[in-house]
Design an enzyme around this catalytic site. Structure first.
Site, PDB file in Angstrom:
ATOM      1  N   ARG A 124      27.061  38.052 -33.775  1.00  0.00           N
ATOM      2  CA  ARG A 124      28.276  38.700 -33.293  1.00  0.00           C
ATOM      3  C   ARG A 124      28.233  38.652 -31.764  1.00  0.00           C
ATOM      4  O   ARG A 124      27.262  39.099 -31.147  1.00  0.00           O
ATOM      5  CB  ARG A 124      28.315  40.146 -33.754  1.00  0.00           C
ATOM      6  CG  ARG A 124      29.528  40.843 -33.220  1.00  0.00           C
ATOM      7  CD  ARG A 124      29.413  42.326 -33.301  1.00  0.00           C
ATOM      8  NE  ARG A 124      30.648  42.918 -32.806  1.00  0.00           N
ATOM      9  CZ  ARG A 124      30.734  44.131 -32.323  1.00  0.00           C
ATOM     10  NH1 ARG A 124      29.669  44.902 -32.280  1.00  0.00           N
ATOM     11  NH2 ARG A 124      31.882  44.599 -31.897  1.00  0.00           N
TER      12      ARG A 124
ATOM     13  N   HIS B 198      37.550  43.576 -32.218  1.00  0.00           N
ATOM     14  CA  HIS B 198      37.519  43.779 -33.676  1.00  0.00           C
ATOM     15  C   HIS B 198      38.139  42.582 -34.413  1.00  0.00           C
ATOM     16  O   HIS B 198      38.562  42.707 -35.561  1.00  0.00           O
ATOM     17  CB  HIS B 198      38.323  45.034 -34.114  1.00  0.00           C
ATOM     18  CG  HIS B 198      37.711  46.344 -33.736  1.00  0.00           C
ATOM     19  ND1 HIS B 198      38.494  47.429 -33.381  1.00  0.00           N
ATOM     20  CD2 HIS B 198      36.438  46.758 -33.678  1.00  0.00           C
ATOM     21  CE1 HIS B 198      37.708  48.452 -33.111  1.00  0.00           C
ATOM     22  NE2 HIS B 198      36.451  48.068 -33.288  1.00  0.00           N
TER      23      HIS B 198
ATOM     24  N   HIS C 130      42.413  48.969 -38.017  1.00  0.00           N
ATOM     25  CA  HIS C 130      40.966  49.197 -38.085  1.00  0.00           C
ATOM     26  C   HIS C 130      40.674  50.530 -37.383  1.00  0.00           C
ATOM     27  O   HIS C 130      40.796  50.637 -36.165  1.00  0.00           O
ATOM     28  CB  HIS C 130      40.247  48.035 -37.382  1.00  0.00           C
ATOM     29  CG  HIS C 130      38.758  48.179 -37.307  1.00  0.00           C
ATOM     30  ND1 HIS C 130      37.880  47.341 -37.971  1.00  0.00           N
ATOM     31  CD2 HIS C 130      37.975  49.064 -36.642  1.00  0.00           C
ATOM     32  CE1 HIS C 130      36.639  47.705 -37.710  1.00  0.00           C
ATOM     33  NE2 HIS C 130      36.660  48.753 -36.901  1.00  0.00           N
ATOM     34  N   LEU C 131      40.322  51.544 -38.180  1.00  0.00           N
ATOM     35  CA  LEU C 131      40.054  52.863 -37.605  1.00  0.00           C
ATOM     36  C   LEU C 131      38.622  53.277 -37.911  1.00  0.00           C
ATOM     37  O   LEU C 131      38.318  53.781 -38.989  1.00  0.00           O
ATOM     38  CB  LEU C 131      41.012  53.911 -38.183  1.00  0.00           C
ATOM     39  CG  LEU C 131      42.515  53.716 -37.992  1.00  0.00           C
ATOM     40  CD1 LEU C 131      43.288  54.797 -38.739  1.00  0.00           C
ATOM     41  CD2 LEU C 131      42.884  53.736 -36.513  1.00  0.00           C
TER      42      LEU C 131
ATOM     43  N   ASN D 194      34.883  54.382 -35.418  1.00  0.00           N
ATOM     44  CA  ASN D 194      34.641  55.144 -34.210  1.00  0.00           C
ATOM     45  C   ASN D 194      35.470  54.551 -33.077  1.00  0.00           C
ATOM     46  O   ASN D 194      36.072  55.257 -32.286  1.00  0.00           O
ATOM     47  CB  ASN D 194      33.155  55.107 -33.888  1.00  0.00           C
ATOM     48  CG  ASN D 194      32.704  56.420 -33.332  1.00  0.00           C
ATOM     49  OD1 ASN D 194      33.519  57.276 -32.970  1.00  0.00           O
ATOM     50  ND2 ASN D 194      31.407  56.592 -33.248  1.00  0.00           N
TER      51      ASN D 194
ATOM     52  N   ARG E 191      36.907  57.319 -26.971  1.00  0.00           N
ATOM     53  CA  ARG E 191      37.712  56.594 -25.978  1.00  0.00           C
ATOM     54  C   ARG E 191      39.150  57.096 -25.993  1.00  0.00           C
ATOM     55  O   ARG E 191      39.710  57.336 -27.059  1.00  0.00           O
ATOM     56  CB  ARG E 191      37.717  55.091 -26.269  1.00  0.00           C
ATOM     57  CG  ARG E 191      36.368  54.424 -26.134  1.00  0.00           C
ATOM     58  CD  ARG E 191      36.538  52.902 -26.221  1.00  0.00           C
ATOM     59  NE  ARG E 191      35.276  52.270 -26.523  1.00  0.00           N
ATOM     60  CZ  ARG E 191      35.079  51.478 -27.579  1.00  0.00           C
ATOM     61  NH1 ARG E 191      36.064  51.213 -28.421  1.00  0.00           N
ATOM     62  NH2 ARG E 191      33.897  50.941 -27.786  1.00  0.00           N
TER      63      ARG E 191
ATOM     64  N   ASP F  23      33.795  63.009 -35.143  1.00  0.00           N
ATOM     65  CA  ASP F  23      33.736  62.570 -36.536  1.00  0.00           C
ATOM     66  C   ASP F  23      34.883  63.243 -37.292  1.00  0.00           C
ATOM     67  O   ASP F  23      34.997  64.470 -37.305  1.00  0.00           O
ATOM     68  CB  ASP F  23      32.382  62.936 -37.165  1.00  0.00           C
ATOM     69  CG  ASP F  23      32.194  62.230 -38.493  1.00  0.00           C
ATOM     70  OD1 ASP F  23      33.070  62.379 -39.388  1.00  0.00           O
ATOM     71  OD2 ASP F  23      31.188  61.517 -38.654  1.00  0.00           O
TER      72      ASP F  23
ATOM     73  N   GLY G 236      35.687  52.981 -41.124  1.00  0.00           N
ATOM     74  CA  GLY G 236      35.278  54.330 -41.543  1.00  0.00           C
ATOM     75  C   GLY G 236      36.412  55.300 -41.823  1.00  0.00           C
ATOM     76  O   GLY G 236      36.509  55.879 -42.909  1.00  0.00           O
ATOM     77  N   ILE G 237      37.313  55.486 -40.865  1.00  0.00           N
ATOM     78  CA  ILE G 237      38.418  56.428 -41.055  1.00  0.00           C
ATOM     79  C   ILE G 237      39.502  55.792 -41.935  1.00  0.00           C
ATOM     80  O   ILE G 237      40.000  56.418 -42.873  1.00  0.00           O
ATOM     81  CB  ILE G 237      39.009  56.852 -39.685  1.00  0.00           C
ATOM     82  CG1 ILE G 237      37.938  57.560 -38.836  1.00  0.00           C
ATOM     83  CG2 ILE G 237      40.218  57.752 -39.871  1.00  0.00           C
ATOM     84  CD1 ILE G 237      38.369  57.885 -37.409  1.00  0.00           C
ATOM     85  N   GLY G 238      39.836  54.561 -41.645  1.00  0.00           N
ATOM     86  CA  GLY G 238      40.893  53.882 -42.401  1.00  0.00           C
ATOM     87  C   GLY G 238      40.589  53.804 -43.890  1.00  0.00           C
ATOM     88  O   GLY G 238      41.482  53.926 -44.732  1.00  0.00           O
ATOM     89  N   GLU G 239      39.302  53.639 -44.224  1.00  0.00           N
ATOM     90  CA  GLU G 239      38.931  53.502 -45.635  1.00  0.00           C
ATOM     91  C   GLU G 239      38.786  54.845 -46.343  1.00  0.00           C
ATOM     92  O   GLU G 239      38.952  54.933 -47.559  1.00  0.00           O
ATOM     93  CB  GLU G 239      37.589  52.742 -45.753  1.00  0.00           C
ATOM     94  CG  GLU G 239      37.708  51.268 -45.418  1.00  0.00           C
ATOM     95  CD  GLU G 239      36.360  50.605 -45.201  1.00  0.00           C
ATOM     96  OE1 GLU G 239      35.356  51.041 -45.811  1.00  0.00           O
ATOM     97  OE2 GLU G 239      36.297  49.642 -44.417  1.00  0.00           O
TER      98      GLU G 239
HETATM   99  P1  ADP Z   1      31.958  52.071 -36.124  1.00  0.00           P
HETATM  100  O1  ADP Z   1      31.554  50.845 -36.902  1.00  0.00           O
HETATM  101  O2  ADP Z   1      33.132  51.854 -35.217  1.00  0.00           O
HETATM  102  O3  ADP Z   1      30.853  52.835 -35.506  1.00  0.00           O
HETATM  103  P2  ADP Z   1      32.814  53.126 -38.704  1.00  0.00           P
HETATM  104  O4  ADP Z   1      33.814  52.123 -39.113  1.00  0.00           O
HETATM  105  O5  ADP Z   1      31.536  53.205 -39.446  1.00  0.00           O
HETATM  106  O6  ADP Z   1      32.563  53.090 -37.152  1.00  0.00           O
HETATM  107  O7  ADP Z   1      33.545  54.550 -38.761  1.00  0.00           O
HETATM  108  C1  ADP Z   1      32.871  55.721 -38.373  1.00  0.00           C
HETATM  109  C2  ADP Z   1      33.825  56.881 -38.445  1.00  0.00           C
HETATM  110  O8  ADP Z   1      34.439  56.934 -39.726  1.00  0.00           O
HETATM  111  C3  ADP Z   1      33.150  58.221 -38.293  1.00  0.00           C
HETATM  112  O9  ADP Z   1      33.054  58.580 -36.954  1.00  0.00           O
HETATM  113  C4  ADP Z   1      34.086  59.156 -39.046  1.00  0.00           C
HETATM  114  O10 ADP Z   1      35.039  59.668 -38.141  1.00  0.00           O
HETATM  115  C5  ADP Z   1      34.789  58.273 -40.024  1.00  0.00           C
HETATM  116  N1  ADP Z   1      34.433  58.559 -41.429  1.00  0.00           N
HETATM  117  C6  ADP Z   1      33.400  58.097 -42.134  1.00  0.00           C
HETATM  118  N2  ADP Z   1      33.414  58.595 -43.390  1.00  0.00           N
HETATM  119  C7  ADP Z   1      34.500  59.389 -43.473  1.00  0.00           C
HETATM  120  C8  ADP Z   1      35.086  60.189 -44.501  1.00  0.00           C
HETATM  121  N3  ADP Z   1      34.549  60.275 -45.704  1.00  0.00           N
HETATM  122  N4  ADP Z   1      36.211  60.867 -44.199  1.00  0.00           N
HETATM  123  C9  ADP Z   1      36.777  60.776 -42.972  1.00  0.00           C
HETATM  124  N5  ADP Z   1      36.276  60.045 -41.976  1.00  0.00           N
HETATM  125  C10 ADP Z   1      35.158  59.358 -42.209  1.00  0.00           C
END
Ligand code: ADP
Length: 402
Positions: free
Chosen positions: A95, A184, A212-213, A215, A245, A286, A334-337
């Protein structure tokens, strides 16, 4: 072919060993605290049996070479490992965060490619040097395996000038390459491809908004499979409200802070990148903590959620206007999923644009792609898990096949 995927950071290395025939993950690991007094390595190994094995090491890891060697030793360990010898690794996919205007696609790494990645260091002073560390270590450890660079920026190189230019003196673009690049890209491209496959259309004929949501967060307008606009800019700071950010702010803010708060440029940079976004608004970055706090009546947490989802909605509307007709909106990361509330709030009020959400389905958790729009929604809305490692492994294989 076995492909080792490496995401090398300044003090960490994330890695995965994948079999590109089956797309199965064989090992997934993280080396952390490189250069500190004590370092950590944690690796999940998936031998032929279904049970994963977790291996942990806690010892000084002075540099990336040591970290990578420890990882390889585990991969080839006669008892705990999955390979007999590191020569079984057919290729290494890296990457790389910033490819500037140089790289429109993934590429086999040569001395010229390394020089071009070095030339992009001013645009990504923290990331590119760390990515180069990973490349050099891997070239040393796997002298016979081809190394492929996969750029976060490459997918966005199709963005037209009207969307990538800042309205600044033109020389800044010509002399210093100041423009919007977007990031991304590997994730946006991956979920766009998955979405088109689900819709049963060639990606070249599919229009969508990929959201893509994690961190970090960004949104991309994808027209006929190509990125034509994205929310992140010259750096990942622009656009959406992220964990720490700020996303978009008035550019005059910097002058205001310097004049009135006596902040120097480093302090402003740190504030906007590390102390803003959700964390700046409510002290938490988070989303899970933010929802808990909202349930307890925390007003700052509520405003943080509102500001973030309002910004999402604003950009979704903007990208609908940019694209005209869209087939789909895709949420990932993380958030989007995982966050049904963020998804719902980000789409609120878009019914008259053909976006209708099935709230019951939206509440479900799924590891697989999930359609959250109703059957009569003109725009299909899906949750599709991203998989940047698999995307890098696929890119690596495809570059080598060309
Ligand atoms: P990155 O790869 O950008 O570090 P991720 O895609 O792993 O981040 O996303 C991390 C974020 O996803 C966490 O900071 C949190 O806000 C959110 N997250 C993870 N699991 C959950 C959940 N079950 N419900 C809500 N938000 C979540």
């Amino acid at each position: 072919m076995k492909v080792l995927v490496i995401n090398s950071g300044s003090s960490s290395i994330k890695y995965q060993l994948l079999d590109t025939e089956t797309e199965a993950v064989m090992v997934s690991g993280l080396v952390e605290r490189i250069g500190e007094e004590m370092g950590d390595l944690k690796a999940k190994v998936y031998p032929d049996t279904d049970d994963e094995v977790v291996n942990k090491l806690h010892q000084p890891i002075p540099d990336h070479t040591t970290g990578m060697r420890l990882a390889i030793d585990l991969i080839t360990d006669p008892e705990k490992g999955v390979l007999k010898d590191k020569s079984e690794i057919g290729a290494v996919g890296h990457r790389v965060v910033h490819g500037g205007e140089e790289f429109h696609k993934s590429i086999i790494i040569t001395d010229e490619v390394i020089a071009a990645i070095e030339a992009c260091i001013p645009l990504a002073p923290l990331h590119n040097p760390a990515n180069l560390d990973g490349i050099r270590v891997a070239m040393d450890l796997f002298p016979d395996a081809p190394q492929v660079a996969v750029f976060d920026t490459a997918f966005h190189q199709t963005i037209p000038a009207r969307a990538f230019m800042y309205a600044l003196p033109y020389e800044l673009y010509e002399e210093d390459r100041v423009r919007r690049y977007g990031f991304h890209g590997t994730s946006h491209k991956f979920v766009a491809g998955e979405m088109a496959a689900i819709l049963g259309k060639p990606v070249e004929e599919t229009n969508m908004i990929t959201v893509h949501l994690g961190n970090g967060g960004s949104m991309t307008a994808v027209q006929n499979g190509k990125s034509i606009d994205t929310t992140m800019g010259m750096t990942p700071l622009e656009g959406l409200v992220m964990g720490t950010r700020s996303g978009d702010v008035d550019p005059a803010l910097h002058t205001f802070l310097a004049r009135n708060k006596n902040m120097d440029i480093e302090a402003i940079d740190t504030m906007l990148n590390k102390e803003s976004g959700l964390k700046g608004l409510c002290g938490m970055n988070d989303m899970r903590d933010i929802h808990e706090a909202i349930a307890k009546g925390d007003k700052h947490a509520k405003i943080a959620l509102d500001v973030q989802t309002y910004r999402n909605r604003k950009y979704i509307g903007a990208y609908m206007a940019v694209l005209g007709c869209i087939d789909a909106i895709v949420f990932t990361a993380g958030i989007g999923e995982n966050d049904e509330i963020v998804r719902l709030e980000s789409l609120r009020g878009l019914e008259c644009f053909g976006v209708k959400i099935d709230e019951k389905v939206n509440d479900q958790r799924a590891k697989e792609p999930l359609k959250i729009s109703t059957d009569d929604s003109t725009v299909a809305v899906w949750v599709i898990p991203t998989n940047e490692e698999l995307a890098i492994a696929r890119e690596t294989k495809s570059v080598l096949n060309q």
